[in-house]
Design an enzyme around this catalytic site. Structure first.
Site, PDB file in Angstrom:
ATOM      1  N   ASN A  13      19.343 -40.706  24.352  1.00 40.31           N
ATOM      2  CA  ASN A  13      20.661 -40.101  24.191  1.00 40.31           C
ATOM      3  C   ASN A  13      21.518 -40.552  25.370  1.00 40.31           C
ATOM      4  O   ASN A  13      21.335 -40.080  26.487  1.00 40.31           O
ATOM      5  CB  ASN A  13      20.518 -38.567  24.161  1.00 40.31           C
ATOM      6  CG  ASN A  13      21.853 -37.862  24.041  1.00 40.31           C
ATOM      7  OD1 ASN A  13      22.887 -38.514  23.883  1.00 40.31           O
ATOM      8  ND2 ASN A  13      21.836 -36.539  24.128  1.00 40.31           N
ATOM      9  N   TRP A  14      22.432 -41.475  25.108  1.00 41.77           N
ATOM     10  CA  TRP A  14      23.253 -42.033  26.195  1.00 41.77           C
ATOM     11  C   TRP A  14      24.345 -41.061  26.634  1.00 41.77           C
ATOM     12  O   TRP A  14      25.043 -41.320  27.625  1.00 41.77           O
ATOM     13  CB  TRP A  14      23.891 -43.357  25.747  1.00 41.77           C
ATOM     14  CG  TRP A  14      22.909 -44.475  25.540  1.00 41.77           C
ATOM     15  CD1 TRP A  14      21.554 -44.434  25.730  1.00 41.77           C
ATOM     16  CD2 TRP A  14      23.200 -45.816  25.108  1.00 41.77           C
ATOM     17  NE1 TRP A  14      20.982 -45.656  25.440  1.00 41.77           N
ATOM     18  CE2 TRP A  14      21.981 -46.524  25.052  1.00 41.77           C
ATOM     19  CE3 TRP A  14      24.380 -46.478  24.758  1.00 41.77           C
ATOM     20  CZ2 TRP A  14      21.907 -47.869  24.665  1.00 41.77           C
ATOM     21  CZ3 TRP A  14      24.308 -47.825  24.370  1.00 41.77           C
ATOM     22  CH2 TRP A  14      23.077 -48.507  24.331  1.00 41.77           C
ATOM     23  N   LYS A  15      24.552 -39.993  25.883  1.00 42.64           N
ATOM     24  CA  LYS A  15      25.600 -39.007  26.203  1.00 42.64           C
ATOM     25  C   LYS A  15      26.944 -39.737  26.409  1.00 42.64           C
ATOM     26  O   LYS A  15      27.208 -40.707  25.716  1.00 42.64           O
ATOM     27  CB  LYS A  15      25.181 -38.146  27.390  1.00 42.64           C
ATOM     28  CG  LYS A  15      23.792 -37.517  27.153  1.00 42.64           C
ATOM     29  CD  LYS A  15      23.408 -36.473  28.140  1.00 42.64           C
ATOM     30  CE  LYS A  15      22.024 -35.921  27.790  1.00 42.64           C
ATOM     31  NZ  LYS A  15      21.611 -34.835  28.659  1.00 42.64           N
ATOM     32  N   HIS A 104      22.755 -30.281  19.974  1.00 44.73           N
ATOM     33  CA  HIS A 104      22.391 -30.514  21.375  1.00 44.73           C
ATOM     34  C   HIS A 104      22.950 -29.375  22.228  1.00 44.73           C
ATOM     35  O   HIS A 104      24.071 -28.899  21.980  1.00 44.73           O
ATOM     36  CB  HIS A 104      22.937 -31.866  21.856  1.00 44.73           C
ATOM     37  CG  HIS A 104      22.325 -32.281  23.154  1.00 44.73           C
ATOM     38  ND1 HIS A 104      22.738 -31.738  24.355  1.00 44.73           N
ATOM     39  CD2 HIS A 104      21.314 -33.125  23.446  1.00 44.73           C
ATOM     40  CE1 HIS A 104      22.004 -32.258  25.331  1.00 44.73           C
ATOM     41  NE2 HIS A 104      21.136 -33.104  24.805  1.00 44.73           N
ATOM     42  N   GLU A 106      24.335 -29.345  24.996  1.00 39.70           N
ATOM     43  CA  GLU A 106      25.657 -29.615  25.586  1.00 39.70           C
ATOM     44  C   GLU A 106      26.767 -29.347  24.570  1.00 39.70           C
ATOM     45  O   GLU A 106      27.851 -28.894  24.931  1.00 39.70           O
ATOM     46  CB  GLU A 106      25.703 -31.061  26.117  1.00 39.70           C
ATOM     47  CG  GLU A 106      24.873 -31.185  27.394  1.00 39.70           C
ATOM     48  CD  GLU A 106      24.250 -32.547  27.627  1.00 39.70           C
ATOM     49  OE1 GLU A 106      24.649 -33.523  26.980  1.00 39.70           O
ATOM     50  OE2 GLU A 106      23.332 -32.628  28.471  1.00 39.70           O
ATOM     51  N   GLU A 176      14.442 -29.031  23.707  1.00 38.83           N
ATOM     52  CA  GLU A 176      14.969 -29.388  25.022  1.00 38.83           C
ATOM     53  C   GLU A 176      15.309 -28.120  25.788  1.00 38.83           C
ATOM     54  O   GLU A 176      16.401 -27.549  25.596  1.00 38.83           O
ATOM     55  CB  GLU A 176      16.241 -30.226  24.871  1.00 38.83           C
ATOM     56  CG  GLU A 176      16.040 -31.524  24.121  1.00 38.83           C
ATOM     57  CD  GLU A 176      17.148 -32.528  24.427  1.00 38.83           C
ATOM     58  OE1 GLU A 176      16.830 -33.616  24.901  1.00 38.83           O
ATOM     59  OE2 GLU A 176      18.326 -32.206  24.215  1.00 38.83           O
ATOM     60  N   GLY A 182      18.527 -32.998  32.748  1.00 38.05           N
ATOM     61  CA  GLY A 182      19.277 -33.616  33.845  1.00 38.05           C
ATOM     62  C   GLY A 182      19.006 -33.002  35.203  1.00 38.05           C
ATOM     63  O   GLY A 182      19.743 -33.247  36.156  1.00 38.05           O
ATOM     64  N   SER A 220      14.449 -34.357  31.280  1.00 34.26           N
ATOM     65  CA  SER A 220      13.910 -35.112  32.409  1.00 34.26           C
ATOM     66  C   SER A 220      12.632 -35.894  32.081  1.00 34.26           C
ATOM     67  O   SER A 220      11.721 -35.969  32.899  1.00 34.26           O
ATOM     68  CB  SER A 220      13.679 -34.183  33.611  1.00 34.26           C
ATOM     69  OG  SER A 220      14.910 -33.607  34.026  1.00 34.26           O
ATOM     70  N   GLY A 241      17.403 -38.598  28.089  1.00 31.03           N
ATOM     71  CA  GLY A 241      18.770 -38.765  28.565  1.00 31.03           C
ATOM     72  C   GLY A 241      18.834 -39.846  29.621  1.00 31.03           C
ATOM     73  O   GLY A 241      18.787 -41.040  29.333  1.00 31.03           O
ATOM     74  N   GLY A 242      18.905 -39.419  30.878  1.00 25.92           N
ATOM     75  CA  GLY A 242      19.102 -40.333  32.013  1.00 25.92           C
ATOM     76  C   GLY A 242      18.226 -41.578  31.986  1.00 25.92           C
ATOM     77  O   GLY A 242      18.736 -42.694  32.178  1.00 25.92           O
TER      78      GLY A 242
END
Ligand code: 13P
Length: 261
Positions: A13-15, A104, A106, A176, A182, A220, A241-242
């Site tokens: 997920n590049w967000k 998600h 977010e 998640e 993150g 993470s 993510g990251g």
């Protein structure tokens, strides 16, 4: 070998990342990793979810790789019409996008996607024939007050009324925990496995597909913890993510899950 018949999924997920130049580099690097050292479709489904304006470009560039292109969100409105700024499930499908993240944390927390909105998104995405990666997860406060399981199972139940029996095969769950996103804090493999087993139990009460639904872990995930997470029987992949913004890390995570097959 976990002995599971579920093919794992590893989705990046590049967000709201990266800028064009970095995206080009990332795509080139991904192509290199995933075409030179193939991960077969039988051992792991791989996907990346870029920002919506990059979906078509990324899809075109990755068409000769095993990497699927996933949308990060979809409108709660179906079809076409006067809805400025929205992208419907039909439009995604029409552009050749077959996968979408919904719910998600977010979106739920920052953009006020309520359970009702999330439910509508799932319903429209499924009606358009998309595969939905449905995200669930509890906050730190909910975990500390002993409500984690209840919150997550409620989120699963929220969509039960709109997923028809034969549509469960188009659902992937991503657990998640919000406190692990993150933050560098991963749920321990034991805690994640415990929640995943509860989710599977909950799914099995709703559908006879419960034992076949992939349940991904997100929060993470990195190459350093992927092997341990992948060894858990009910963790069938990762939503990353990251670490998905680095092709080598992402490839290593995918490999950790592919090796369980
Ligand atoms: P991080 O891997 O950066 O914690 O993000 C997880 C996530 O939210 C994926 O959807």
């Amino acid at each position: 070998m976990s002995g599971s018949t579920i093919i794992p999924w590893v989705v990046g997920n590049w967000k709201m990342n990266p800028l064009q130049a970095n995206a080009q580099q990332l795509i080139q690097d991904l192509k290199q990793y995933f075409t030179q050292e193939q991960i077969s479709a039988q051992s792991c489904h791989i996907g990346v979810a870029p920002v919506s304006i990059a979906l078509l470009n990324v899809r075109a560039q990755l068409c000769d790789t095993p990497i699927k292109t996933v949308a990060q969100d979809v409108s709660r409105i179906a079809g076409l019409g006067a809805y400025t700024g929205e992208v419907s499930a039909e439009l995604l499908k029409d552009s050749g996008i077959q996968f979408v993240l919904v719910g998600h944390s977010e979106r739920r927390e920052i953009f006020a996607d309520t359970a009702e909105i999330v439910k509508q998104k799932v319903q429209h995405a499924l009606s358009a024939g998309l595969t939905v990666i449905y995200c669930v997860g509890e906050s730190l406060e909910q975990r500390e007050s002993g409500q984690a399981e209840q919150v997550v199972l409620q989120q699963i139940c929220d969509i039960a009324t709109v997923v028809q029996a034969e549509q469960w095969q188009k659902i992937v769950i991503a657990y998640e925990p919000i406190w692990a996103i993150g933050t560098g804090k991963t749920a321990s493999p034991e805690d994640a496995q415990t929640m995943h087993a509860k989710i599977r139990e909950g799914l099995s009460q709703i559908t006879d597909q419960g034992k076949n639904i992939a349940i991904l872990y997100g929060g993470s995930v990195k190459p350093e913890n992927a092997v341990e997470l992948a060894a858990c029987p009910d963790i069938n992949g990762a939503l990353v993510g990251g670490a998905s913004l680095n092709a080598e890390s992402f490839y290593q995570i995918a490999q950790a899950f592919a090796k369980t097959q």
